[in-house]
Design a protein around this motif. Structure first.
Motif, PDB file in Angstrom:
ATOM      1  N   THR A  30      51.260  37.476  29.472  1.00 27.16           N
ATOM      2  CA  THR A  30      50.113  37.234  30.334  1.00 27.16           C
ATOM      3  C   THR A  30      48.837  37.748  29.668  1.00 27.16           C
ATOM      4  OG1 THR A  30      51.514  37.492  32.279  1.00 27.16           O
ATOM      5  CG2 THR A  30      49.137  37.638  32.617  1.00 27.16           C
ATOM      6  N   PRO A  31      47.800  36.901  29.564  1.00 32.98           N
ATOM      7  CA  PRO A  31      46.556  37.375  28.953  1.00 32.98           C
ATOM      8  C   PRO A  31      45.898  38.436  29.820  1.00 32.98           C
ATOM      9  CG  PRO A  31      46.238  35.188  29.913  1.00 32.98           C
ATOM     10  CD  PRO A  31      47.697  35.490  29.987  1.00 32.98           C
ATOM     11  N   PRO A  32      45.124  39.329  29.210  1.00 31.35           N
ATOM     12  CA  PRO A  32      44.449  40.356  30.009  1.00 31.35           C
ATOM     13  C   PRO A  32      43.463  39.737  30.981  1.00 31.35           C
ATOM     14  CG  PRO A  32      43.617  40.324  27.762  1.00 31.35           C
ATOM     15  CD  PRO A  32      44.800  39.419  27.779  1.00 31.35           C
ATOM     16  N   LEU A  33      43.218  40.441  32.072  1.00 22.45           N
ATOM     17  CA  LEU A  33      42.258  39.952  33.049  1.00 22.45           C
ATOM     18  C   LEU A  33      40.864  39.883  32.439  1.00 22.45           C
ATOM     19  CD1 LEU A  33      43.194  41.889  36.313  1.00 22.45           C
ATOM     20  CD2 LEU A  33      43.522  39.454  35.879  1.00 22.45           C
ATOM     21  N   LEU A  34      40.129  38.855  32.804  1.00 19.05           N
ATOM     22  CA  LEU A  34      38.730  38.770  32.428  1.00 19.05           C
ATOM     23  C   LEU A  34      37.915  39.640  33.386  1.00 19.05           C
ATOM     24  CD1 LEU A  34      38.351  34.937  31.800  1.00 19.05           C
ATOM     25  CD2 LEU A  34      38.868  36.727  30.147  1.00 19.05           C
ATOM     26  N   PRO A  35      36.701  40.037  32.987  1.00 19.05           N
ATOM     27  CA  PRO A  35      35.851  40.784  33.920  1.00 19.05           C
ATOM     28  C   PRO A  35      35.662  39.991  35.216  1.00 19.05           C
ATOM     29  CG  PRO A  35      34.896  40.775  31.723  1.00 19.05           C
ATOM     30  CD  PRO A  35      36.051  39.816  31.684  1.00 19.05           C
ATOM     31  N   GLN A  36      35.831  40.672  36.330  1.00 23.11           N
ATOM     32  CA  GLN A  36      35.659  40.096  37.670  1.00 23.11           C
ATOM     33  C   GLN A  36      36.695  39.034  38.031  1.00 23.11           C
ATOM     34  OE1 GLN A  36      31.194  39.277  37.434  1.00 23.11           O
ATOM     35  NE2 GLN A  36      31.363  40.308  39.409  1.00 23.11           N
ATOM     36  N   GLU A  37      37.750  38.910  37.240  1.00 20.01           N
ATOM     37  CA  GLU A  37      38.816  37.980  37.599  1.00 20.01           C
ATOM     38  C   GLU A  37      39.649  38.571  38.733  1.00 20.01           C
ATOM     39  OE1 GLU A  37      42.450  35.414  35.523  1.00 20.01           O
ATOM     40  OE2 GLU A  37      41.291  36.865  34.341  1.00 20.01           O
ATOM     41  N   ILE A  38      40.084  37.740  39.662  1.00 20.59           N
ATOM     42  CA  ILE A  38      40.943  38.189  40.750  1.00 20.59           C
ATOM     43  C   ILE A  38      42.268  38.651  40.150  1.00 20.59           C
ATOM     44  CG2 ILE A  38      42.073  37.496  42.895  1.00 20.59           C
ATOM     45  CD1 ILE A  38      39.899  35.058  42.676  1.00 20.59           C
ATOM     46  N   ALA A  39      42.668  39.861  40.473  1.00 18.65           N
ATOM     47  CA  ALA A  39      43.891  40.422  39.911  1.00 18.65           C
ATOM     48  C   ALA A  39      45.100  39.991  40.732  1.00 18.65           C
ATOM     49  CB  ALA A  39      43.799  41.943  39.889  1.00 18.65           C
ATOM     50  N   PRO A  40      46.225  39.761  40.075  1.00 23.32           N
ATOM     51  CA  PRO A  40      47.451  39.465  40.831  1.00 23.32           C
ATOM     52  C   PRO A  40      47.790  40.612  41.778  1.00 23.32           C
ATOM     53  CG  PRO A  40      47.759  39.064  38.476  1.00 23.32           C
ATOM     54  CD  PRO A  40      46.451  39.772  38.620  1.00 23.32           C
ATOM     55  N   VAL A  41      48.267  40.252  42.938  1.00 29.65           N
ATOM     56  CA  VAL A  41      48.624  41.266  43.933  1.00 29.65           C
ATOM     57  C   VAL A  41      50.108  41.578  43.782  1.00 29.65           C
ATOM     58  CG1 VAL A  41      48.668  41.858  46.375  1.00 29.65           C
ATOM     59  CG2 VAL A  41      46.817  40.431  45.471  1.00 29.65           C
ATOM     60  N   THR A  42      50.398  42.694  43.157  1.00 30.23           N
ATOM     61  CA  THR A  42      51.787  43.103  42.928  1.00 30.23           C
ATOM     62  C   THR A  42      52.378  43.728  44.185  1.00 30.23           C
ATOM     63  OG1 THR A  42      51.132  45.309  42.196  1.00 30.23           O
ATOM     64  CG2 THR A  42      51.223  43.575  40.506  1.00 30.23           C
ATOM     65  N   ALA A  43      53.702  43.896  44.156  1.00 30.08           N
ATOM     66  CA  ALA A  43      54.372  44.546  45.291  1.00 30.08           C
ATOM     67  C   ALA A  43      53.833  45.955  45.494  1.00 30.08           C
ATOM     68  CB  ALA A  43      55.879  44.569  45.045  1.00 30.08           C
ATOM     69  N   ARG A  44      53.521  46.636  44.399  1.00 29.37           N
ATOM     70  CA  ARG A  44      52.976  47.995  44.520  1.00 29.37           C
ATOM     71  C   ARG A  44      51.616  47.983  45.191  1.00 29.37           C
ATOM     72  NH1 ARG A  44      50.194  51.766  40.662  1.00 29.37           N
ATOM     73  NH2 ARG A  44      50.620  53.864  41.462  1.00 29.37           N
ATOM     74  N   GLN A  45      50.761  47.019  44.818  1.00 26.09           N
ATOM     75  CA  GLN A  45      49.448  46.948  45.441  1.00 26.09           C
ATOM     76  C   GLN A  45      49.543  46.584  46.920  1.00 26.09           C
ATOM     77  OE1 GLN A  45      46.462  47.860  44.201  1.00 26.09           O
ATOM     78  NE2 GLN A  45      47.574  48.586  42.381  1.00 26.09           N
ATOM     79  N   VAL A  46      50.483  45.720  47.258  1.00 26.04           N
ATOM     80  CA  VAL A  46      50.706  45.400  48.677  1.00 26.04           C
ATOM     81  C   VAL A  46      51.102  46.654  49.432  1.00 26.04           C
ATOM     82  CG1 VAL A  46      52.203  44.157  50.287  1.00 26.04           C
ATOM     83  CG2 VAL A  46      51.283  42.983  48.275  1.00 26.04           C
ATOM     84  N   ALA A  47      52.025  47.437  48.860  1.00 26.06           N
ATOM     85  CA  ALA A  47      52.500  48.651  49.535  1.00 26.06           C
ATOM     86  C   ALA A  47      51.362  49.658  49.705  1.00 26.06           C
ATOM     87  CB  ALA A  47      53.646  49.265  48.744  1.00 26.06           C
ATOM     88  N   LEU A  48      50.541  49.842  48.674  1.00 25.01           N
ATOM     89  CA  LEU A  48      49.432  50.784  48.765  1.00 25.01           C
ATOM     90  C   LEU A  48      48.377  50.301  49.766  1.00 25.01           C
ATOM     91  CD1 LEU A  48      49.039  51.696  44.988  1.00 25.01           C
ATOM     92  CD2 LEU A  48      49.808  53.220  46.822  1.00 25.01           C
ATOM     93  N   THR A  49      48.112  49.002  49.764  1.00 23.07           N
ATOM     94  CA  THR A  49      47.151  48.450  50.719  1.00 23.07           C
ATOM     95  C   THR A  49      47.633  48.674  52.145  1.00 23.07           C
ATOM     96  OG1 THR A  49      46.554  46.766  49.091  1.00 23.07           O
ATOM     97  CG2 THR A  49      45.839  46.397  51.357  1.00 23.07           C
ATOM     98  N   ASP A  50      48.919  48.414  52.384  1.00 20.07           N
ATOM     99  CA  ASP A  50      49.482  48.622  53.720  1.00 20.07           C
ATOM    100  C   ASP A  50      49.440  50.097  54.104  1.00 20.07           C
ATOM    101  OD1 ASP A  50      49.971  45.940  53.947  1.00 20.07           O
ATOM    102  OD2 ASP A  50      52.113  46.079  53.452  1.00 20.07           O
ATOM    103  N   ARG A  51      49.720  50.963  53.147  1.00 17.98           N
ATOM    104  CA  ARG A  51      49.801  52.398  53.442  1.00 17.98           C
ATOM    105  C   ARG A  51      48.438  52.997  53.788  1.00 17.98           C
ATOM    106  NH1 ARG A  51      51.440  56.894  48.870  1.00 17.98           N
ATOM    107  NH2 ARG A  51      50.901  58.766  50.087  1.00 17.98           N
ATOM    108  N   PHE A  52      47.394  52.576  53.062  1.00 17.17           N
ATOM    109  CA  PHE A  52      46.097  53.242  53.209  1.00 17.17           C
ATOM    110  C   PHE A  52      45.049  52.433  53.967  1.00 17.17           C
ATOM    111  CE2 PHE A  52      47.872  55.385  49.456  1.00 17.17           C
ATOM    112  CZ  PHE A  52      47.650  56.710  49.786  1.00 17.17           C
ATOM    113  N   LEU A  53      45.137  51.092  53.927  1.00 12.63           N
ATOM    114  CA  LEU A  53      43.989  50.312  54.395  1.00 12.63           C
ATOM    115  C   LEU A  53      44.291  49.279  55.472  1.00 12.63           C
ATOM    116  CD1 LEU A  53      42.265  49.596  50.945  1.00 12.63           C
ATOM    117  CD2 LEU A  53      41.758  51.441  52.569  1.00 12.63           C
ATOM    118  N   SER A  54      45.373  48.545  55.352  1.00 15.11           N
ATOM    119  CA  SER A  54      45.556  47.373  56.218  1.00 15.11           C
ATOM    120  C   SER A  54      45.566  47.726  57.698  1.00 15.11           C
ATOM    121  CB  SER A  54      46.861  46.647  55.855  1.00 15.11           C
ATOM    122  OG  SER A  54      46.758  46.054  54.589  1.00 15.11           O
TER     123      SER A  54
END
Length: 286
Positions: A2-26
């Motif tokens: 997978t190529p590196p993200l470009l500046p300001q590119e939308i990042a893939p939402v991994t399972a870890r990011q989903v879990a952290l979002t649910d834990r702290f923000l959602s």
């Protein structure tokens, strides 16, 4: 790979990011909305008095980049020195590995839009900059936001036509800028002719294939008509103008940049951006 993200590119939402979002923000969505509305009101108070009309319309129309960047900078300051529960929740989210980044792309097939990504959440703090009667802030799951990266120059041109009513031409007017800014847009009655696109994402996108797509467009794309060319050349510094054949010089600039490995040369990129900003200052002063 997978190529590196470009500046300001939308990042893939991994399972870890989903879990952290649910834990702290959602579960705090209502409080997040109030939090960002408060920050937006403070940004409006700072920006509205000093920003001129965009495309003939008053603030906040057309000011998504300025609003997004101003609010993001202030958010960073708040998280560094948290003073309330939401400041601390975002700080804790980041400390645990949560991703916070500015993003830019095409929104729902029609607009260019700047926003913020918090793990699995899309936070648009300038939701009213196209339709000014819309809510100022929108918070959605990234997957349901409708924001996608610009795929290529054709995607950019299609969106510019829909959003700005723009016709896009090849940049044969400033050949040294053409590898990074291969397009010239014209939106009669709306926006002044401009080199496109001086945003971090598009500049990086042009370099990702070694300026080959930019070269193809510069070789085959239509030249700006006389009235568009005259508007940009009127104040363009002499050292940025074509010497003889703008199309050939722009194509040659892409080939030279590729041969010299400039896609990964930040100093070269920054010098071209400074040249672009110098051209914009000269235009503003004219």
């Amino acid at each position: 790979m997978t190529p590196p993200l470009l500046p300001q590119e939308i990042a893939p939402v991994t399972a870890r990011q989903v879990a952290l979002t649910d834990r702290f923000l959602s579960f705090r969505t209502d409080r997040l909305m109030r939090y960002f509305l408060t920050l937006r009101a403070e940004t409006d108070a700072a920006l509205a008095p000093r920003l001129p009309k965009a495309a003939g319309q008053p603030y906040p129309y057309g000011r998504c980049e300025e609003i997004n960047n101003h609010l993001f900078a202030r958010l960073a300051e708040r998280v560094a020195r948290p003073a309330n529960a939401m400041d601390r929740a975002i700080r804790d989210f980041v400390a645990a590995g949560g991703m916070v980044r500015t993003v830019w792309g095409v929104l729902r097939g029609r607009y260019f839009q700047n926003a913020l990504q918090f793990g699995g959440l899309y936070v648009d703090v300038s939701n009213d900059t196209v339709v000014v009667t819309k809510p100022k802030v929108e918070i959605l799951p990234i997957a349901g936001s409708g924001l996608v990266p610009v795929r290529d120059l054709a995607h950019f041109r299609e969106t510019a036509a829909l959003y700005w009513g723009a016709t896009v031409y090849a940049n044969h007017l400033a050949p040294s800028l053409a590898p990074l800014l291969p397009m010239v847009s014209a939106s009669p009655g709306r926006l002044l002719p401009a080199f496109q696109s001086a945003c971090d994402y598009m500049i990086a996108l042009m370099g990702r294939d070694g300026f080959q797509e930019a070269e193809a467009w510069l070789r085959d794309g239509p030249a700006p008509p006389a009235e568009v060319a005259d508007a940009l050349l009127a104040s363009l510094p002499d050292d940025l103008r074509p010497q003889a054949d703008g199309r050939a010089e722009a194509v040659a600039a892409c080939r030279l940049a590729r041969a010299e490995g400039r896609a990964m040369d930040n100093a070269w990129r920054d010098a071209r951006v400074r040249d672009y900003l110098r051209a914009m200052r000269a235009r503003a002063a004219a």
